[in-house]
Each structure stands twice: as C-alpha cells, then as structure tokens.
Scaffold this active site. Structure first.
Site, PDB file in Angstrom:
ATOM      1  N   LEU A 166       0.835  -1.236  -0.014  1.00 54.28           N
ATOM      2  CA  LEU A 166       0.175   0.085   0.042  1.00 54.28           C
ATOM      3  C   LEU A 166       0.701   1.101   0.006  1.00 54.28           C
ATOM      4  O   LEU A 166       1.515   1.398   0.935  1.00 54.28           O
ATOM      5  CB  LEU A 166      -0.978  -0.178   1.252  1.00 54.28           C
ATOM      6  N   HIS A 167       0.785   2.089  -0.956  1.00 54.19           N
ATOM      7  CA  HIS A 167       1.304   3.359  -1.208  1.00 54.19           C
ATOM      8  C   HIS A 167       0.704   4.176  -1.936  1.00 54.19           C
ATOM      9  O   HIS A 167       0.163   3.953  -3.017  1.00 54.19           O
ATOM     10  CB  HIS A 167       2.802   3.340  -1.445  1.00 54.19           C
ATOM     11  N   LEU A 168       0.734   5.621  -1.670  1.00 54.11           N
ATOM     12  CA  LEU A 168       0.300   6.601  -2.637  1.00 54.11           C
ATOM     13  C   LEU A 168       1.565   7.579  -3.077  1.00 54.11           C
ATOM     14  O   LEU A 168       2.432   7.612  -2.451  1.00 54.11           O
ATOM     15  CB  LEU A 168      -0.818   7.575  -1.956  1.00 54.11           C
TER      16      LEU A 168
END
Length: 321
Positions: A166-168
């Site tokens: 999970l990453h932005l």
C-alpha cells in the site's frame, strides 16, 4: 483529536520532508538518479496535456511487478517497502495508532516525489484503506503551500500499480493540469461531481473543504471509500488524483478525482506513454526523446478513452441509486 493534530502539524511535516528530500538527492547512492527534467511543453491543442522529458526514469527505475488481481495477497518475497535501504525513509508520522512512513521514490518524477506508506510493517496490499485516504486528504488540505503544487496520486492493481504494498505518491507539480481547469457537473448531493460532458475524458470527483467539520468530513470520506470498495467488488481498476483548487479566490478545497478503467493493464514497455494517475490527469512524463517530440494531445486522449471505454455507464447508475 487526531484530525486536529494533523491540522496543526501538517506544514511542519511538509517542511521537514522537503529539507530531508533535498539532502538525500545530494547524497550518493540513495536515489537512482538526480532529477533532471530537461524539456517540457504543453502538447498542441487545447492545453489538456502537459509533458516532461525524464530519460533517467525510464532507464533506472525498478522493474514494475505484474499484479494480477485488485485484491492481490501481499507477498513478502517480492520487493516491498520493508526491504528499502534505511536512508530511503524520510520520516514517520504518528497517525491514528500507527505510523505513516514517507519514503523517497528512488526514481522521482518531480522534486519532492515521495511515497506515502501507511503501516509498512503490516504488509498491506495495494488496496486503499479509509486511513490512507483520510491521511492523504487531511494532509493536502492542511499544508501551507502557496503554489498549490503538492498533489497525491494512486494507481490500483491493473491500473499501473508497480508494487503490491500500500502506497500513494506525493508529487510537486507547479503547472496547471487538465484536471485543475476541467469543467465539472453535479453527479450526486453537494460534493460529488463528474467531468462535464464537454470534457474529452470521464471521472468522478469528490470535493473536500478545509472548513468542513470533523463529523461531515468522516461522512464524505466514507462515501468516497464506499465507491472504491464498489470498484474493487466489480473488478474495476482505478486511479486517484488529489489536487487542491488553485484559484486563490476560492476557499481551501481539495478535488479527489477517481478514474475507472475498463480492463487490467500493466507496464510492459517503459518507452511508451503508459496511462496511470499522472497521465490520466494531464501530466505525462516520457523517457524517449522521439516520443516527447512526436506525441500529440489527441493520441494521449484517444489512449485514455481506449482504456476507460464505456465503464462509466455502470458507475453513473451506482450514484443514481
């Protein structure tokens, strides 16, 4: 309250991030390369597409993973953000009983390009969570940024996500983009919009205002998250782009664009224009000089349309309920 804590400290976190990012850019063997965008231009037409030439990213970025499902199980054996070198971690921000890790993107698109990674140790796959959305929206709404240049983007699996952890992406883009100027029309209620039918592409846009009280903010956030869950349930890959309203006469407002895709796509060739959250928002970077000189606005728009198709008919029916 946690929300109030981020409201008061967001600018302090941002200033620390900028300071450390610049130091690390000048530290040997931390980044894959020193950012050096040598050419930029708006493609001829209606100024929908802004393009930059960034050859090092094509040559030196990590090889993207192929993520087969929207809810792909996290795999400890593949590259993930637990495996980064210690200098790549800029800072950790305590947030709602966990930490948000801010990690450099080793192959930056822009100055200050940073990965926002909630609870890295938990090994969450690349599937948005309420906490990830809440932090990202609150952070952009509460930083002091006169140029309104900081934006956040997200690629789901099948929509050009390259790591299943999970990453932005936090980016610094000083130029007005297509989505900054795009005409909107009401889709539902007072804060959910779609791109006007006069626009060449489609999207759903959720509006968040800094002045909104905490209770209303949570309600709006839940509507956004429910829509993303619906997209996942219907196996629809998607991109998000969070951008502040850049009109100084308008109160601090954040537009959260959600772009839906008709089918899975993967990064197979780094020398072509792949459509992720940047490109679909009007910001294109390429590493091939011939492509930089020859690509047209209509070619980019046609490719976006090809990858979104008629998926929005079902989406608009969802909001009509």
């Amino acid at each position: 309250m946690i929300i109030m804590s981020l409201k008061t400290k967001a600018t302090e976190y941002l200033n620390e991030l900028k300071h450390k990012w610049l130091l690390l850019q000048n530290t040997p063997k931390v980044f894959g390369y020193n950012l050096n965008v040598t050419k930029s231009r708006f493609l001829p037409g209606n100024n929908f597409i802004y393009m930059e030439y960034n050859p090092e990213r094509t040559r030196l970025r990590r090889v993207p993973q192929t993520i087969a499902k929207l809810r792909q199980t996290f795999n400890e054996d593949l590259f993930n953000f637990k495996k980064i070198n210690p200098p790549e971690l800029i800072m950790k921000i305590p947030y709602e009983n966990t930490d948000i890790s801010l990690i450099i993107n080793k192959s930056p698109l822009t100055q200050f390009h940073t990965l926002i990674c909630p609870d890295v140790a938990a090994g969450q796959p690349q599937c948005l969570t309420p906490l990830a959305l809440k932090f990202s929206i609150s952070f952009l709404l509460n930083i002091a940024d006169e140029k309104k240049a900081f934006r956040i983007g997200y690629n789901s699996p099948g929509a050009l996500a390259s790591v299943n952890h999970l990453h932005l992406h936090l980016l610094y883009i000083t130029t007005d983009l297509y989505v900054d100027k795009a005409e909107l029309q009401v889709l539902k209620g007072t804060h959910i919009y779609r791109l006007s039918e006069n626009m060449p592409t489609e999207a759903v846009c959720f509006i968040f205002k800094k002045s909104t009280d905490d209770e209303a903010f949570v309600v709006q956030l839940q509507k956004l998250y429910n829509f993303i869950v619906w997209l996942c349930d219907h196996n629809i890959p998607h991109n998000l782009f969070l951008t502040p309203t850049r009109n100084e006469r308008v109160e601090d407002t954040l537009k959260v664009f959600v772009f839906a895709r008709k089918s899975f796509c993967y990064v197979k060739d780094l020398n072509v224009c792949n459509i992720g959250f940047c490109e679909i928002s009007g910001y294109v970077t390429v590493g091939d000089e011939h492509l930089f000189e020859s690509l047209t606005e209509q070619q980019v728009i046609t490719k976006i349309k090809d990858e979104t198709g008629n998926v929005y008919k079902e989406i608009y029916e969802y909001f009509a309920q």
